[in-house]
Design a protein around this motif. Structure first.
Motif, PDB file in Angstrom:
ATOM      1  N   TYR A  57      12.845 -54.003  13.005  1.00  0.00           N
ATOM      2  CA  TYR A  57      11.648 -54.489  13.691  1.00  0.00           C
ATOM      3  C   TYR A  57      11.036 -55.671  12.951  1.00  0.00           C
ATOM      4  O   TYR A  57      10.672 -56.687  13.567  1.00  0.00           O
ATOM      5  N   GLY A  58      10.912 -55.566  11.625  1.00  0.00           N
ATOM      6  CA  GLY A  58      10.343 -56.665  10.856  1.00  0.00           C
ATOM      7  C   GLY A  58      11.176 -57.920  10.963  1.00  0.00           C
ATOM      8  O   GLY A  58      10.644 -59.030  11.095  1.00  0.00           O
ATOM      9  N   ALA A  59      12.512 -57.770  10.918  1.00  0.00           N
ATOM     10  CA  ALA A  59      13.397 -58.934  11.050  1.00  0.00           C
ATOM     11  C   ALA A  59      13.257 -59.561  12.425  1.00  0.00           C
ATOM     12  O   ALA A  59      13.232 -60.791  12.570  1.00  0.00           O
ATOM     13  N   TYR A  60      13.157 -58.720  13.441  1.00  0.00           N
ATOM     14  CA  TYR A  60      13.039 -59.218  14.817  1.00  0.00           C
ATOM     15  C   TYR A  60      11.784 -60.057  15.006  1.00  0.00           C
ATOM     16  O   TYR A  60      11.850 -61.196  15.490  1.00  0.00           O
ATOM     17  N   ILE A  61      10.619 -59.531  14.618  1.00  0.00           N
ATOM     18  CA  ILE A  61       9.394 -60.292  14.855  1.00  0.00           C
ATOM     19  C   ILE A  61       9.324 -61.513  13.946  1.00  0.00           C
ATOM     20  O   ILE A  61       8.706 -62.521  14.304  1.00  0.00           O
ATOM     21  N   ALA A  62       9.973 -61.444  12.764  1.00  0.00           N
ATOM     22  CA  ALA A  62      10.019 -62.632  11.902  1.00  0.00           C
ATOM     23  C   ALA A  62      10.850 -63.731  12.561  1.00  0.00           C
ATOM     24  O   ALA A  62      10.439 -64.903  12.603  1.00  0.00           O
ATOM     25  N   LEU A  63      12.006 -63.372  13.085  1.00  0.00           N
ATOM     26  CA  LEU A  63      12.889 -64.366  13.706  1.00  0.00           C
ATOM     27  C   LEU A  63      12.276 -64.956  14.972  1.00  0.00           C
ATOM     28  O   LEU A  63      12.523 -66.122  15.303  1.00  0.00           O
ATOM     29  N   VAL A  64      11.479 -64.159  15.689  1.00  0.00           N
ATOM     30  CA  VAL A  64      10.815 -64.672  16.892  1.00  0.00           C
ATOM     31  C   VAL A  64      10.008 -65.921  16.561  1.00  0.00           C
ATOM     32  O   VAL A  64      10.049 -66.925  17.292  1.00  0.00           O
ATOM     33  N   TYR A  65       9.281 -65.882  15.458  1.00  0.00           N
ATOM     34  CA  TYR A  65       8.414 -67.012  15.122  1.00  0.00           C
ATOM     35  C   TYR A  65       9.150 -68.109  14.379  1.00  0.00           C
ATOM     36  O   TYR A  65       8.868 -69.296  14.559  1.00  0.00           O
ATOM     37  N   ILE A  66      10.116 -67.751  13.546  1.00  0.00           N
ATOM     38  CA  ILE A  66      10.861 -68.777  12.824  1.00  0.00           C
ATOM     39  C   ILE A  66      11.722 -69.595  13.775  1.00  0.00           C
ATOM     40  O   ILE A  66      11.804 -70.830  13.670  1.00  0.00           O
ATOM     41  N   MET A  67      12.356 -68.936  14.746  1.00  0.00           N
ATOM     42  CA  MET A  67      13.221 -69.644  15.683  1.00  0.00           C
ATOM     43  C   MET A  67      12.427 -70.518  16.652  1.00  0.00           C
ATOM     44  O   MET A  67      12.994 -71.373  17.333  1.00  0.00           O
ATOM     45  N   SER A  68      11.116 -70.293  16.732  1.00  0.00           N
ATOM     46  CA  SER A  68      10.287 -71.164  17.576  1.00  0.00           C
ATOM     47  C   SER A  68      10.322 -72.609  17.095  1.00  0.00           C
ATOM     48  O   SER A  68      10.081 -73.532  17.876  1.00  0.00           O
ATOM     49  N   ILE A  69      10.623 -72.808  15.816  1.00  0.00           N
ATOM     50  CA  ILE A  69      10.717 -74.167  15.284  1.00  0.00           C
ATOM     51  C   ILE A  69      11.823 -74.928  15.996  1.00  0.00           C
ATOM     52  O   ILE A  69      11.665 -76.103  16.367  1.00  0.00           O
ATOM     53  N   VAL A  70      12.966 -74.259  16.225  1.00  0.00           N
ATOM     54  CA  VAL A  70      14.100 -74.914  16.887  1.00  0.00           C
ATOM     55  C   VAL A  70      13.724 -75.318  18.303  1.00  0.00           C
ATOM     56  O   VAL A  70      13.961 -76.458  18.729  1.00  0.00           O
ATOM     57  N   GLY A  71      13.120 -74.391  19.055  1.00  0.00           N
ATOM     58  CA  GLY A  71      12.723 -74.702  20.427  1.00  0.00           C
ATOM     59  C   GLY A  71      11.714 -75.818  20.501  1.00  0.00           C
ATOM     60  O   GLY A  71      11.778 -76.672  21.395  1.00  0.00           O
ATOM     61  N   GLY A  72      10.785 -75.843  19.552  1.00  0.00           N
ATOM     62  CA  GLY A  72       9.788 -76.907  19.540  1.00  0.00           C
ATOM     63  C   GLY A  72      10.386 -78.268  19.256  1.00  0.00           C
ATOM     64  O   GLY A  72      10.051 -79.262  19.907  1.00  0.00           O
ATOM     65  N   VAL A  73      11.307 -78.339  18.294  1.00  0.00           N
ATOM     66  CA  VAL A  73      11.931 -79.615  17.940  1.00  0.00           C
ATOM     67  C   VAL A  73      12.781 -80.146  19.087  1.00  0.00           C
ATOM     68  O   VAL A  73      12.711 -81.332  19.454  1.00  0.00           O
ATOM     69  N   LEU A  74      13.599 -79.272  19.690  1.00  0.00           N
ATOM     70  CA  LEU A  74      14.478 -79.713  20.779  1.00  0.00           C
ATOM     71  C   LEU A  74      13.686 -80.188  21.989  1.00  0.00           C
ATOM     72  O   LEU A  74      14.064 -81.152  22.660  1.00  0.00           O
ATOM     73  N   SER A  75      12.581 -79.530  22.281  1.00  0.00           N
ATOM     74  CA  SER A  75      11.776 -79.951  23.437  1.00  0.00           C
ATOM     75  C   SER A  75      11.080 -81.280  23.160  1.00  0.00           C
ATOM     76  O   SER A  75      10.984 -82.131  24.050  1.00  0.00           O
ATOM     77  N   ASP A  76      10.590 -81.469  21.940  1.00  0.00           N
ATOM     78  CA  ASP A  76       9.901 -82.718  21.609  1.00  0.00           C
ATOM     79  C   ASP A  76      10.848 -83.914  21.632  1.00  0.00           C
ATOM     80  O   ASP A  76      10.494 -84.994  22.112  1.00  0.00           O
ATOM     81  N   LYS A  77      12.051 -83.728  21.137  1.00  0.00           N
ATOM     82  CA  LYS A  77      12.972 -84.858  20.998  1.00  0.00           C
ATOM     83  C   LYS A  77      13.806 -85.103  22.252  1.00  0.00           C
ATOM     84  O   LYS A  77      14.151 -86.247  22.555  1.00  0.00           O
ATOM     85  N   TYR A  78      14.151 -84.023  22.974  1.00  0.00           N
ATOM     86  CA  TYR A  78      15.111 -84.204  24.058  1.00  0.00           C
ATOM     87  C   TYR A  78      14.689 -83.575  25.384  1.00  0.00           C
ATOM     88  O   TYR A  78      14.526 -84.276  26.390  1.00  0.00           O
ATOM     89  N   LEU A  79      14.496 -82.258  25.412  1.00  0.00           N
ATOM     90  CA  LEU A  79      14.392 -81.549  26.679  1.00  0.00           C
ATOM     91  C   LEU A  79      13.082 -81.776  27.412  1.00  0.00           C
ATOM     92  O   LEU A  79      13.061 -81.801  28.651  1.00  0.00           O
ATOM     93  N   GLY A  80      11.999 -81.900  26.683  1.00  0.00           N
ATOM     94  CA  GLY A  80      10.692 -81.863  27.324  1.00  0.00           C
ATOM     95  C   GLY A  80      10.261 -80.420  27.516  1.00  0.00           C
ATOM     96  O   GLY A  80      11.088 -79.496  27.569  1.00  0.00           O
ATOM     97  N   GLN A  81       8.974 -80.199  27.647  1.00  0.00           N
ATOM     98  CA  GLN A  81       8.451 -78.842  27.694  1.00  0.00           C
ATOM     99  C   GLN A  81       8.842 -78.087  28.970  1.00  0.00           C
ATOM    100  O   GLN A  81       9.098 -76.889  28.941  1.00  0.00           O
ATOM    101  N   ARG A  82       8.911 -78.779  30.092  1.00  0.00           N
ATOM    102  CA  ARG A  82       9.210 -78.081  31.348  1.00  0.00           C
ATOM    103  C   ARG A  82      10.595 -77.449  31.311  1.00  0.00           C
ATOM    104  O   ARG A  82      10.766 -76.278  31.637  1.00  0.00           O
ATOM    105  N   LYS A  83      11.595 -78.207  30.914  1.00  0.00           N
ATOM    106  CA  LYS A  83      12.960 -77.686  30.845  1.00  0.00           C
ATOM    107  C   LYS A  83      13.074 -76.594  29.775  1.00  0.00           C
ATOM    108  O   LYS A  83      13.780 -75.593  29.968  1.00  0.00           O
ATOM    109  N   ALA A  84      12.389 -76.784  28.650  1.00  0.00           N
ATOM    110  CA  ALA A  84      12.459 -75.797  27.574  1.00  0.00           C
ATOM    111  C   ALA A  84      11.849 -74.468  28.009  1.00  0.00           C
ATOM    112  O   ALA A  84      12.404 -73.392  27.734  1.00  0.00           O
ATOM    113  N   VAL A  85      10.700 -74.513  28.693  1.00  0.00           N
ATOM    114  CA  VAL A  85      10.066 -73.283  29.164  1.00  0.00           C
ATOM    115  C   VAL A  85      10.950 -72.586  30.191  1.00  0.00           C
ATOM    116  O   VAL A  85      11.128 -71.350  30.143  1.00  0.00           O
ATOM    117  N   THR A  86      11.522 -73.338  31.109  1.00  0.00           N
ATOM    118  CA  THR A  86      12.404 -72.743  32.118  1.00  0.00           C
ATOM    119  C   THR A  86      13.596 -72.063  31.466  1.00  0.00           C
ATOM    120  O   THR A  86      13.943 -70.912  31.792  1.00  0.00           O
TER     121      THR A  86
END
Length: 674
Positions: A57-86
């Motif tokens: 459980y601790g690993a799961y909730i930790a990874l949820v927030y750490i992996m958000s960095i990847v989604g944020g970077v990819l949306s800012d540089k390439y995908l845009g927020q709409r495609k990333a959210v979808t």
């Protein structure tokens, strides 16, 4: 409110806010609905140990927030927020529905000198009951500190070394007490009892009828006091020095005289890991971007922005509140698949709403460069396809880390230390004066959240197990499913966040409002204080007695108030104090240290774990003692850290160089850091 003439609005706000509100509400519904069931699912369905379950459980909730960095970077540089959210919503739907594929569950076998006995289970949460097939009869298993025993299906009294029942009499009928006391050869001196009989931590409703004393078990009324050899209640009495009466149909196993073997269905265990990994990746793509869309809906300097974010964050709390009352009840009462399926259905609603309402976003959240997305990399693969394919890497890495969850805390710690050294080094080498000290303040706030979340996030782990096992959850005749209590945080947010916001305004007018570092200190201190209140409640009753449910309400209320001290200013402080060129990096740091706090929460919860068979604790008094010890320790540690932070507050305030941190009634972290 002043609405631009060309804008299509809803209640004075951009109509896209409605779409973001509903999408985030359903996403949080799915997330917290699944979270409320997860620990019980791991311990009772897959029969993972307490330690293993809490670390996962601790690993799961930790990874949820750490992996958000990847989604944020990819949306800012390439995908845009709409495609990333979808894309994130699609991954979440798959992950939550995947959790509904549960299989028949793991099987545990007791290995004894008298033979091997497969443990069979019925029900979930504190409704769960265990049975074994003994000498051709199905007999219920009851655990005690020294042995566990069964007698038929219904009439059970656990015993200790001396053969005395581990019970508490809490009924007003003196004749009933005399019967019970005579049955176990005890005197009846003592204070007037109350209303129920508690056997091994389980509350039993007892009625006096024309047929004698009856106890309600498994929905049926059965005789409580029977004198016949086959129905005798005393499994081992004092005259036989704790040995069972062989003339009675009793299965008794001395504590320590048996071992257990758990056989798991590897297919469904792997589905569990993959589903959790899909949720991690989905949150990573959706969570950081839906909030960005809300900000993009408002022009720079628009006075409606704060009100819009407040409405948006109400959706977060609403989703969390509804989740535990729907997914939690369905999962416990009707079956795990019903609860997880409801979470998946909620996320599907969110995906449909977001797709239907995209025209309401008025062209916001589009890719920064559509042409860039069509560029080829690795042959025929476009950049857009590569961004989506990266989710496979996130899922693969997350599965590997979840299967080896113990290393997540170490990796998060190493990452946190490395980031601290890099940020401080940058401030010393590249910055001077107020810019340098403000950066130090930002680093301080990022790190200061670690002890808070490590204590606060016990709500989904150790506090869930304590509530299920050691708390009297019967409220007005309803045995409340354990996940429902996780709605208290969101409910208290609704009730008290406006009052706290008003309090800050009232204090500010008089020059009494605490500074941001002081609020952080109070928040951490309160997180520790909550556990000492719960410990007081657990210690106020007998070793095997259930803790009054009031103390669960109390710890959630204290933790919610502590959260309102710390959470609403956290991200705001980071964005205002960090150098303009490093805001993105500091947001990443915030998530890294949030993840570290969550990983540590799993380690703490693992230390509080108890020995189990079939997902049930076998030593109520011992488990309760361990929980009290661990909760006392983290309570005092949290309060000491809060006090030390209070001493540091003047220094941090000077570092901030009087930077004004704007307060909001509800924050991006308004429910367990969202």
């Amino acid at each position: 409110m002043t609405v631009p003439p060309s804008e299509k609005s809803f209640l004075g706000h951009p109509r896209g806010l409605v779409i973001c509100f509903l999408t985030e509400m359903w996403e949080r519904f799915s997330y917290y609905g699944m979270r409320g069931l997860l620990l019980l699912y791991l311990t009772q369905h897959f029969l993972f140990s307490d330690e293993r379950s809490n670390v996962i459980y601790g690993a799961y909730i930790a990874l949820v927030y750490i992996m958000s960095i990847v989604g944020g970077v990819l949306s800012d540089k390439y995908l845009g927020q709409r495609k990333a959210v979808t894309f994130g919503a699609i991954l979440l739907v798959l992950g939550h529905f995947g959790m509904a594929f549960e299989g028949s569950g793991s099987r545990e076998t007791l290995i004894t000198s008298a033979g091997n006995f497969e443990v069979q289970a019925e029900g979930r949460d504190n409704r769960r009951q265990l049975f074994v097939d003994y000498e051709g009869e199905t007999r219920r298993v009851v655990f005690d500190s020294t042995q566990f025993a069964t007698l038929g299906d219904e009439r059970i009294l656990p015993v200790d070394d001396a053969g005395v029942g581990d019970y508490q009499i809490q009924r007003r009928t003196r004749g009933f007490i005399e019967n019970i006391c005579a049955l176990v050869n005890l005197g009846c001196a003592g204070p007037e009892p109350e209303t129920v009989l508690v056997l091994n931590g389980e509350r039993l409703h007892v009625e006096e009828t024309d047929e004698g004393m009856m106890v309600e078990r498994l929905g049926q009324m059965v005789p409580l006091v029977e004198r016949s050899e086959t129905d005798i209640l005393v499994l081992a009495d004092a005259t036989t020095a704790g040995q069972p009466d062989t003339s009675s149909p009793v299965a008794v196993f001395e504590h320590g005289s048996y071992s257990t073997v758990v056989v798991q269905q590897s297919l469904y265990v792997n589905i569990l890991y993959i589903s959790l990994a899909l949720i991690i990746a989905g949150v990573g793509f959706l969570k950081p971007n839906i909030s960005t869309i809300v900000g993009d809906l408002y022009p720079e300097g628009d006075p409606r922005r704060d009100g819009g974010f407040t409405l948006f964050y109400m959706g977060i709390n609403l989703g969390s509140f509804l989740a535990t009352w729907t997914c939690g009840i369905l999962g416990i009462v009707y079956g795990w698949a019903w609860g997880f399926g409801a979470a998946g259905l909620g996320m599907l609603f969110g995906l449909i709403v977001f797709q239907w309402g995209q025209p309401w976003l008025d062209g916001k959240a589009e890719p920064p460069s559509p042409e860039k997305l069509r560029e080829k990399v690795l042959g025929v693969v476009t950049i857009e396809t590569a961004c989506y394919t990266s989710a496979l890497l996130i899922v693969a890495v997350s599965v590997a880390l979840l299967m080896n969850a113990g290393i997540v805390n170490t990796l998060a710690m190493i990452t946190g230390i490395g980031m601290f050294v890099a940020l401080i080094g940058y401030s010393i080498i590249r910055l001077k004066g107020a810019a340098r000290t403000r950066m130090w303040a930002a680093v301080y706030f990022a790190i200061a959240q670690i002890p808070f979340w490590s204590l606060f996030e016990q709500a989904g782990s150790s506090l869930t197990l304590v509530t299920s096992r050691l708390v009297d959850t019967n409220i007005f005749g309803w045995n409340v499913p354990t996940p429902v209590f996780q709605s208290l945080n969101a409910g208290f947010i609704f009730l008290f966040a406006p009052l706290v916001a008003w309090l800050w305004v009232w204090l500010a007018r008089r020059g009494w409002e605490p500074s941001t570092p002081v609020k952080f200190a109070i928040g951490v201190f309160g997180a520790g204080l909550g556990y000492l209140v719960l410990v007081g409640g657990m210690s106020s009753v007998g070793a095997a007695a259930l803790t009054p449910v009031f103390f669960i309400f109390a710890i959630y209320w204290i933790h919610t108030m502590a959260e309102l001290m710390l959470s609403p200013v956290g991200l705001s402080a980071m964005t205002k104090l960090a150098p303009a060129s490093l805001v993105g990096l500091f947001m990443a740091a915030w998530f890294v240290y949030s993840g570290l706090g969550n990983a540590m929460s799993g380690v703490i919860a693992a230390a509080a774990g108890a020995e189990t068979v079939g997902g049930q604790i076998i030593d109520v008094a011992g488990a309760k003692s361990n929980y009290i010890q661990v909760f006392s320790s983290i309570g005092y540690i949290g309060m000491v850290i809060g006090f030390l932070m209070l001493l540091m507050a003047p220094i941090v305030k000077r570092w901030m160089a009087e930077t004004h941190i704007e307060e909001r009634p509800l924050s991006t972290d308004s429910v367990g850091h969202n």
